[in-house]
Design a protein around this motif. Structure first.
Motif, PDB file in Angstrom:
ATOM      1  N   LYS A  42       0.886  -1.057  -0.058  1.00  0.00           N
ATOM      2  CA  LYS A  42       0.085  -0.053  -0.105  1.00  0.00           C
ATOM      3  C   LYS A  42       0.814   1.031   0.017  1.00  0.00           C
ATOM      4  O   LYS A  42       1.801   1.336   0.786  1.00  0.00           O
ATOM      5  CB  LYS A  42      -0.811  -0.041   1.077  1.00  0.00           C
ATOM      6  CG  LYS A  42      -2.002  -1.207   1.267  1.00  0.00           C
ATOM      7  CD  LYS A  42      -2.758  -1.003   2.362  1.00  0.00           C
ATOM      8  CE  LYS A  42      -3.787  -2.308   2.451  1.00  0.00           C
ATOM      9  NZ  LYS A  42      -3.198  -3.242   3.382  1.00  0.00           N
ATOM     10  N   LEU A  51      -0.716   7.388 -12.098  1.00  0.00           N
ATOM     11  CA  LEU A  51      -0.634   6.040 -12.189  1.00  0.00           C
ATOM     12  C   LEU A  51       0.548   5.484 -12.955  1.00  0.00           C
ATOM     13  O   LEU A  51       1.138   4.716 -12.855  1.00  0.00           O
ATOM     14  CB  LEU A  51      -1.980   5.431 -12.693  1.00  0.00           C
ATOM     15  CG  LEU A  51      -3.314   5.538 -11.478  1.00  0.00           C
ATOM     16  CD1 LEU A  51      -4.598   5.118 -12.242  1.00  0.00           C
ATOM     17  CD2 LEU A  51      -2.889   4.915 -10.425  1.00  0.00           C
ATOM     18  N   THR A  74      -4.089  -1.692 -10.847  1.00  0.00           N
ATOM     19  CA  THR A  74      -4.308  -0.678  -9.598  1.00  0.00           C
ATOM     20  C   THR A  74      -5.457  -0.081  -9.810  1.00  0.00           C
ATOM     21  O   THR A  74      -6.238   0.017  -8.556  1.00  0.00           O
ATOM     22  CB  THR A  74      -3.118   0.424  -9.696  1.00  0.00           C
ATOM     23  OG1 THR A  74      -1.768  -0.445  -9.834  1.00  0.00           O
ATOM     24  CG2 THR A  74      -3.136   1.366  -8.693  1.00  0.00           C
ATOM     25  N   LYS A  75      -6.209   0.446 -10.911  1.00  0.00           N
ATOM     26  CA  LYS A  75      -7.351   1.028 -11.251  1.00  0.00           C
ATOM     27  C   LYS A  75      -8.384  -0.039 -10.484  1.00  0.00           C
ATOM     28  O   LYS A  75      -9.211   0.352  -9.812  1.00  0.00           O
ATOM     29  CB  LYS A  75      -7.564   1.310 -12.340  1.00  0.00           C
ATOM     30  CG  LYS A  75      -6.703   2.684 -12.865  1.00  0.00           C
ATOM     31  CD  LYS A  75      -6.943   2.991 -14.250  1.00  0.00           C
ATOM     32  CE  LYS A  75      -8.366   3.236 -14.765  1.00  0.00           C
ATOM     33  NZ  LYS A  75      -8.550   3.676 -16.221  1.00  0.00           N
ATOM     34  N   ASN A  78      -8.367  -0.649  -6.811  1.00  0.00           N
ATOM     35  CA  ASN A  78      -8.697   0.472  -5.937  1.00  0.00           C
ATOM     36  C   ASN A  78     -10.053   0.994  -6.256  1.00  0.00           C
ATOM     37  O   ASN A  78     -10.200   2.143  -5.646  1.00  0.00           O
ATOM     38  CB  ASN A  78      -7.539   1.674  -5.895  1.00  0.00           C
ATOM     39  CG  ASN A  78      -6.215   0.974  -5.204  1.00  0.00           C
ATOM     40  OD1 ASN A  78      -6.056   0.895  -4.111  1.00  0.00           O
ATOM     41  ND2 ASN A  78      -5.273   0.408  -6.260  1.00  0.00           N
ATOM     42  N   ILE A  85      -5.678  10.678  -9.643  1.00  0.00           N
ATOM     43  CA  ILE A  85      -5.269  10.141  -8.432  1.00  0.00           C
ATOM     44  C   ILE A  85      -5.035  11.351  -7.690  1.00  0.00           C
ATOM     45  O   ILE A  85      -4.553  12.344  -8.482  1.00  0.00           O
ATOM     46  CB  ILE A  85      -4.264   9.234  -8.028  1.00  0.00           C
ATOM     47  CG1 ILE A  85      -3.031   9.486  -8.800  1.00  0.00           C
ATOM     48  CG2 ILE A  85      -4.906   7.763  -8.560  1.00  0.00           C
ATOM     49  CD1 ILE A  85      -1.993   8.692  -8.789  1.00  0.00           C
ATOM     50  N   GLN A  89      -3.669  10.188  -1.292  1.00  0.00           N
ATOM     51  CA  GLN A  89      -4.679   9.062  -1.562  1.00  0.00           C
ATOM     52  C   GLN A  89      -3.781   7.466  -1.114  1.00  0.00           C
ATOM     53  O   GLN A  89      -2.714   7.503  -1.567  1.00  0.00           O
ATOM     54  CB  GLN A  89      -5.163   9.200  -2.950  1.00  0.00           C
ATOM     55  CG  GLN A  89      -5.911   7.976  -3.156  1.00  0.00           C
ATOM     56  CD  GLN A  89      -6.608   8.267  -4.608  1.00  0.00           C
ATOM     57  OE1 GLN A  89      -6.387   9.089  -5.388  1.00  0.00           O
ATOM     58  NE2 GLN A  89      -7.728   7.427  -5.353  1.00  0.00           N
ATOM     59  N   LEU A  91      -3.410   3.625  -1.925  1.00  0.00           N
ATOM     60  CA  LEU A  91      -3.431   2.897  -3.113  1.00  0.00           C
ATOM     61  C   LEU A  91      -2.673   1.599  -2.884  1.00  0.00           C
ATOM     62  O   LEU A  91      -1.622   1.355  -2.154  1.00  0.00           O
ATOM     63  CB  LEU A  91      -2.828   3.424  -4.619  1.00  0.00           C
ATOM     64  CG  LEU A  91      -3.469   4.597  -5.043  1.00  0.00           C
ATOM     65  CD1 LEU A  91      -2.451   4.884  -6.349  1.00  0.00           C
ATOM     66  CD2 LEU A  91      -4.814   4.607  -5.361  1.00  0.00           C
TER      67      LEU A  91
END
Length: 97
Positions: A42, A51, A74-75, A78, A85, A89, A91
């Motif tokens: 994380k 990203l 990742t998208k 999350n 992003i 934040q 992730l």
């Protein structure tokens, strides 16, 4: 009269069984997703991160994924709809702990 009562009892039994199975399935899937997320790194997004830049930075730690696959993973994990992003934040990224 007895036939109507029997049909209602079967219908109610089916409904109760369906509800129980739905709850069990939901809890099983929720626990699996939570456990899966605990196996990955994380990170906290920094100012200027995207990203794509995160994928570039961590690609050596997961060479089996292309940058595009890294971004897509990742998208998906999350719940991101767009590539947007923001700083601070959190992730989950496809890098094993």
């Amino acid at each position: 009269m007895n036939l109507v009562t029997n049909k209602k009892t079967k219908g109610l039994s089916f409904l109760i069984l369906f509800c129980i199975m739905t709850v069990v399935l939901f809890l099983t899937l929720t626990n699996t997703v939570a456990a899966d997320q605990n196996n990955y790194e994380k990170i906290t997004v920094k100012v200027g991160d995207s990203l794509w830049s995160i994928a570039t930075k961590y690609q050596n730690e997961n060479p089996g994924l292309s940058k595009q696959a890294f971004v897509s993973w990742t998208k998906s994990k999350n719940g991101l709809i767009r590539d947007h992003i923001i700083p601070n934040q959190r992730l989950i990224i496809p890098v094993k702990k």
